[in-house]
Motif scaffolding. Structure first.
Motif, PDB file in Angstrom:
ATOM      1  N   GLY A 168       1.154  -1.207  -0.260  1.00 60.54           N
ATOM      2  CA  GLY A 168       0.042  -0.021   0.066  1.00 60.54           C
ATOM      3  C   GLY A 168       0.828   1.247   0.009  1.00 60.54           C
ATOM      4  O   GLY A 168       1.766   1.483  -0.621  1.00 60.54           O
ATOM      5  N   SER A 169       0.605   2.001   0.858  1.00 56.88           N
ATOM      6  CA  SER A 169       1.126   3.389   0.923  1.00 56.88           C
ATOM      7  C   SER A 169       2.563   3.341   1.175  1.00 56.88           C
ATOM      8  O   SER A 169       3.440   4.408   1.017  1.00 56.88           O
ATOM      9  N   VAL A 170       3.188   2.231   1.697  1.00 49.88           N
ATOM     10  CA  VAL A 170       4.618   2.258   2.093  1.00 49.88           C
ATOM     11  C   VAL A 170       5.295   2.354   0.750  1.00 49.88           C
ATOM     12  O   VAL A 170       6.487   2.677   0.762  1.00 49.88           O
ATOM     13  N   ALA A 171       4.752   1.926  -0.278  1.00 46.84           N
ATOM     14  CA  ALA A 171       5.445   1.811  -1.543  1.00 46.84           C
ATOM     15  C   ALA A 171       5.830   3.321  -2.001  1.00 46.84           C
ATOM     16  O   ALA A 171       7.075   3.628  -2.574  1.00 46.84           O
ATOM     17  N   TYR A 172       5.079   4.391  -1.556  1.00 54.49           N
ATOM     18  CA  TYR A 172       5.116   5.780  -1.872  1.00 54.49           C
ATOM     19  C   TYR A 172       6.506   6.227  -1.144  1.00 54.49           C
ATOM     20  O   TYR A 172       7.314   7.097  -1.382  1.00 54.49           O
ATOM     21  N   VAL A 173       6.788   5.603  -0.053  1.00 55.41           N
ATOM     22  CA  VAL A 173       7.746   6.200   1.026  1.00 55.41           C
ATOM     23  C   VAL A 173       9.187   5.886   0.240  1.00 55.41           C
ATOM     24  O   VAL A 173      10.013   6.759   0.301  1.00 55.41           O
ATOM     25  N   PHE A 174       9.321   4.641  -0.320  1.00 57.78           N
ATOM     26  CA  PHE A 174      10.539   4.336  -1.112  1.00 57.78           C
ATOM     27  C   PHE A 174      10.707   5.306  -2.094  1.00 57.78           C
ATOM     28  O   PHE A 174      11.715   5.565  -2.500  1.00 57.78           O
ATOM     29  N   SER A 175       9.719   5.364  -3.062  1.00 51.30           N
ATOM     30  CA  SER A 175       9.808   6.228  -4.037  1.00 51.30           C
ATOM     31  C   SER A 175      10.154   7.767  -3.716  1.00 51.30           C
ATOM     32  O   SER A 175      10.801   8.365  -4.470  1.00 51.30           O
ATOM     33  N   ALA A 176       9.428   8.176  -2.658  1.00 48.70           N
ATOM     34  CA  ALA A 176       9.731   9.407  -2.245  1.00 48.70           C
ATOM     35  C   ALA A 176      11.186   9.565  -1.878  1.00 48.70           C
ATOM     36  O   ALA A 176      11.755  10.750  -1.925  1.00 48.70           O
ATOM     37  N   LEU A 177      11.786   8.728  -1.172  1.00 46.43           N
ATOM     38  CA  LEU A 177      13.125   8.769  -0.829  1.00 46.43           C
ATOM     39  C   LEU A 177      14.052   8.904  -2.131  1.00 46.43           C
ATOM     40  O   LEU A 177      15.238   9.472  -1.997  1.00 46.43           O
ATOM     41  N   HIS A 200      11.278  28.886  -5.573  1.00 50.21           N
ATOM     42  CA  HIS A 200      11.875  27.489  -5.681  1.00 50.21           C
ATOM     43  C   HIS A 200      11.035  26.486  -4.995  1.00 50.21           C
ATOM     44  O   HIS A 200      10.725  26.924  -3.825  1.00 50.21           O
ATOM     45  N   ALA A 201      10.819  25.426  -5.401  1.00 50.54           N
ATOM     46  CA  ALA A 201       9.970  24.402  -4.623  1.00 50.54           C
ATOM     47  C   ALA A 201      10.559  22.899  -5.156  1.00 50.54           C
ATOM     48  O   ALA A 201      10.883  22.860  -6.192  1.00 50.54           O
ATOM     49  N   ARG A 202      10.409  22.019  -4.229  1.00 55.66           N
ATOM     50  CA  ARG A 202      10.439  20.728  -4.657  1.00 55.66           C
ATOM     51  C   ARG A 202       9.357  20.015  -5.258  1.00 55.66           C
ATOM     52  O   ARG A 202       9.345  19.168  -6.208  1.00 55.66           O
ATOM     53  N   THR A 203       8.057  20.543  -4.646  1.00 57.89           N
ATOM     54  CA  THR A 203       6.862  20.124  -5.106  1.00 57.89           C
ATOM     55  C   THR A 203       5.742  21.067  -4.725  1.00 57.89           C
ATOM     56  O   THR A 203       5.965  21.803  -3.946  1.00 57.89           O
ATOM     57  N   ILE A 204       4.705  21.187  -5.643  1.00 59.23           N
ATOM     58  CA  ILE A 204       3.700  22.114  -5.572  1.00 59.23           C
ATOM     59  C   ILE A 204       2.387  21.333  -5.677  1.00 59.23           C
ATOM     60  O   ILE A 204       2.105  20.446  -6.494  1.00 59.23           O
ATOM     61  N   LEU A 205       1.432  21.593  -4.445  1.00 55.76           N
ATOM     62  CA  LEU A 205       0.163  20.668  -4.651  1.00 55.76           C
ATOM     63  C   LEU A 205      -1.047  21.420  -4.648  1.00 55.76           C
ATOM     64  O   LEU A 205      -0.832  22.730  -4.104  1.00 55.76           O
ATOM     65  N   VAL A 231      -3.542  25.527  -1.965  1.00 52.90           N
ATOM     66  CA  VAL A 231      -2.271  25.403  -2.556  1.00 52.90           C
ATOM     67  C   VAL A 231      -1.212  25.207  -1.664  1.00 52.90           C
ATOM     68  O   VAL A 231      -1.062  25.904  -0.406  1.00 52.90           O
ATOM     69  N   ALA A 232      -0.226  24.309  -1.749  1.00 55.64           N
ATOM     70  CA  ALA A 232       0.851  24.153  -0.705  1.00 55.64           C
ATOM     71  C   ALA A 232       2.285  24.081  -1.665  1.00 55.64           C
ATOM     72  O   ALA A 232       2.302  23.277  -2.527  1.00 55.64           O
ATOM     73  N   ILE A 233       3.070  25.041  -1.336  1.00 55.53           N
ATOM     74  CA  ILE A 233       4.477  25.252  -2.121  1.00 55.53           C
ATOM     75  C   ILE A 233       5.325  24.689  -1.129  1.00 55.53           C
ATOM     76  O   ILE A 233       5.564  25.186  -0.050  1.00 55.53           O
ATOM     77  N   ILE A 234       5.954  23.352  -1.300  1.00 61.38           N
ATOM     78  CA  ILE A 234       6.796  22.718  -0.609  1.00 61.38           C
ATOM     79  C   ILE A 234       8.257  22.940  -1.054  1.00 61.38           C
ATOM     80  O   ILE A 234       8.522  22.359  -2.001  1.00 61.38           O
ATOM     81  N   ALA A 235       9.123  23.498  -0.067  1.00 61.47           N
ATOM     82  CA  ALA A 235      10.424  23.868  -0.398  1.00 61.47           C
ATOM     83  C   ALA A 235      11.599  23.591   0.605  1.00 61.47           C
ATOM     84  O   ALA A 235      12.299  24.593   0.933  1.00 61.47           O
ATOM     85  N   PRO A 236      11.667  22.304   0.865  1.00 62.32           N
ATOM     86  CA  PRO A 236      12.770  21.970   1.682  1.00 62.32           C
ATOM     87  C   PRO A 236      14.046  22.232   0.718  1.00 62.32           C
ATOM     88  O   PRO A 236      14.069  21.636  -0.451  1.00 62.32           O
ATOM     89  N   ARG A 237      15.297  22.456   1.410  1.00 59.47           N
ATOM     90  CA  ARG A 237      16.485  22.610   0.506  1.00 59.47           C
ATOM     91  C   ARG A 237      17.768  21.724   0.760  1.00 59.47           C
ATOM     92  O   ARG A 237      18.631  21.510   0.266  1.00 59.47           O
ATOM     93  N   LEU A 239      18.478  18.420   3.952  1.00 55.77           N
ATOM     94  CA  LEU A 239      17.942  16.901   4.946  1.00 55.77           C
ATOM     95  C   LEU A 239      17.310  17.612   6.119  1.00 55.77           C
ATOM     96  O   LEU A 239      16.486  17.064   6.608  1.00 55.77           O
ATOM     97  N   GLY A 240      18.178  18.513   6.729  1.00 50.49           N
ATOM     98  CA  GLY A 240      17.400  19.426   8.042  1.00 50.49           C
ATOM     99  C   GLY A 240      15.937  19.878   7.719  1.00 50.49           C
ATOM    100  O   GLY A 240      15.167  19.801   8.385  1.00 50.49           O
ATOM    101  N   HIS A 241      15.791  20.318   6.669  1.00 53.34           N
ATOM    102  CA  HIS A 241      14.557  21.002   6.312  1.00 53.34           C
ATOM    103  C   HIS A 241      13.356  19.579   6.005  1.00 53.34           C
ATOM    104  O   HIS A 241      12.484  19.713   6.522  1.00 53.34           O
ATOM    105  N   TRP A 242      13.689  18.624   5.238  1.00 54.44           N
ATOM    106  CA  TRP A 242      13.097  17.449   5.223  1.00 54.44           C
ATOM    107  C   TRP A 242      12.863  17.004   6.748  1.00 54.44           C
ATOM    108  O   TRP A 242      11.676  16.474   7.010  1.00 54.44           O
ATOM    109  N   ILE A 243      13.786  17.067   7.410  1.00 56.35           N
ATOM    110  CA  ILE A 243      13.449  16.484   8.954  1.00 56.35           C
ATOM    111  C   ILE A 243      12.428  17.337   9.689  1.00 56.35           C
ATOM    112  O   ILE A 243      11.465  16.770  10.363  1.00 56.35           O
ATOM    113  N   GLN A 244      12.674  18.617   9.404  1.00 53.25           N
ATOM    114  CA  GLN A 244      11.590  19.658  10.004  1.00 53.25           C
ATOM    115  C   GLN A 244      10.107  19.271   9.496  1.00 53.25           C
ATOM    116  O   GLN A 244       9.315  19.318  10.348  1.00 53.25           O
ATOM    117  N   ILE A 245      10.078  19.026   8.270  1.00 54.65           N
ATOM    118  CA  ILE A 245       8.672  18.603   7.819  1.00 54.65           C
ATOM    119  C   ILE A 245       8.123  17.222   8.419  1.00 54.65           C
ATOM    120  O   ILE A 245       6.972  17.388   8.667  1.00 54.65           O
TER     121      ILE A 245
END
Length: 320
Positions: A168-177, A200-205, A231-237, A239-245
């Motif tokens: 299920g959704s675990v597959a998306y975790v591997f893909s996201a990494l 600047h962003a990694r993804t926008i929803l 709308v969500a503009i997601i902009a980690p730059r 590893l620390g930012h990803w951990i915060q999110i």
């Protein structure tokens, strides 16, 4: 929707229905058909018309035919892709979508608190609770959950099908990494008539609702009948930012760090380079533009609704 179910029923007689099933994603569909038919018969409803999806037509044509044949409720079982395709055949009609669990995501059902088992889902339709929700439109295609450009679309496209079927959704975790540190996008975002924003962003929803796989709520203020998209503009730059999110997600925070939130009826996103894009988890052709227009109050969905106006106030019966 603030009307109680009793005010939405338009009579108390049996309703004509249809059942659209993706037999490649739903195990035991023969038994499923028998059980649903029997449950509807017990409520005095006629036998539902039966439609199977195909690779050539994953749901839209079947939904259009069901409506043309007079179906007032259209049950759909087969995951988010099947539901999205069927929605395209139901938008703007009086027929109500009844989502039944199937496939990997079932995110529309989760966001609308639709029951997660088939008997309760059928019972919800029989009880006639309804909610009229908005639908987003991109290049003539409809979506009811979320459109995206960048990391989320790449993640969806790259998630192994076999792993999705098993985990299920675990597959998306591997893909996201795998895609967490793809190149940033340089975007120009225009909301309604406001001046364009450069980001600047990694993804926008762009979401009608906010809850994703695993209960992650990236758009906590999104309401499916607001007439607007969040709308969500997601902009980690780094590893620390990803951990915060991630920490914000795990703590259930209403707003996530490194995420900018916007809202509007017409959202136009331009990227400097072509990017992967998705609608409700269906990958569409890559492009440099994602333009979303809201169709307000365009789709009826079967949901649990209290039976009286008093039950809608705080302290009334909880949803089943």
């Amino acid at each position: 929707m603030t009307e109680p179910a009793s005010a939405q029923r338009h009579g108390s007689g049996p309703l004509r229905s249809a059942l659209i099933v993706n037999t490649n994603r739903v195990e035991g569909w023969e038994k499923l058909r028998e059980d649903i038919t029997a449950q509807l018969a017990g409520a005095g409803w006629p036998e539902p018309a039966w439609f199977e999806t195909s690779a050539e037509d994953p749901g839209r044509g079947q939904a259009e035919q069901a409506v043309a044949d007079g179906a007032e409720v259209v049950f759909v079982c087969g995951g988010d892709g099947t539901v999205r395709s069927a929605i395209e055949g139901l938008v703007g009609t009086d027929a109500a979508l009844a989502v039944l669990p199937g496939g990997t995501g079932n995110l529309l059902a989760a966001n609308l608190d639709v029951p997660t088992n088939v008997p309760d889902g059928v019972d919800t339709a029989i009880r006639r609770g309804r909610r009229c929700i908005d639908v987003g439109e991109v290049e003539g295609q409809s979506f009811a959950i979320m459109a995206g450009m960048g990391l989320d679309a790449a993640m969806v496209d790259d998630a192994p099908t076999a792993l999705k079927a098993k985990a299920g959704s675990v597959a998306y975790v591997f893909s996201a990494l795998r895609h967490a540190f793809d190149s940033e996008m340089l975007l120009e975002v225009t909301i309604d008539d406001a001046p364009a924003l450069r980001r600047h962003a990694r993804t926008i929803l762009v979401g009608n609702v906010g809850r994703l796989q695993g209960g992650v709520n990236v758009l906590p203020d999104a309401e499916p009948d607001s007439g607007k998209m969040d709308v969500a503009i997601i902009a980690p730059r780094n590893l620390g930012h990803w951990i915060q999110i991630l920490f914000g997600v795990l703590r259930g925070r209403k707003k996530l760090p490194r995420v900018e939130y916007l809202r509007g009826e017409h959202v136009v996103i331009h990227s400097e380079k072509s990017q992967p894009r998705q609608l409700d988890g269906d990958v569409i052709d890559p492009g440099t533009t994602l333009e979303v227009t809201v169709r307000p109050s365009a789709l009826w969905v079967c949901v649990h609704q209290p039976d009286t106006a008093d039950d809608l106030t705080e302290g009334g019966p909880s949803s089943r």
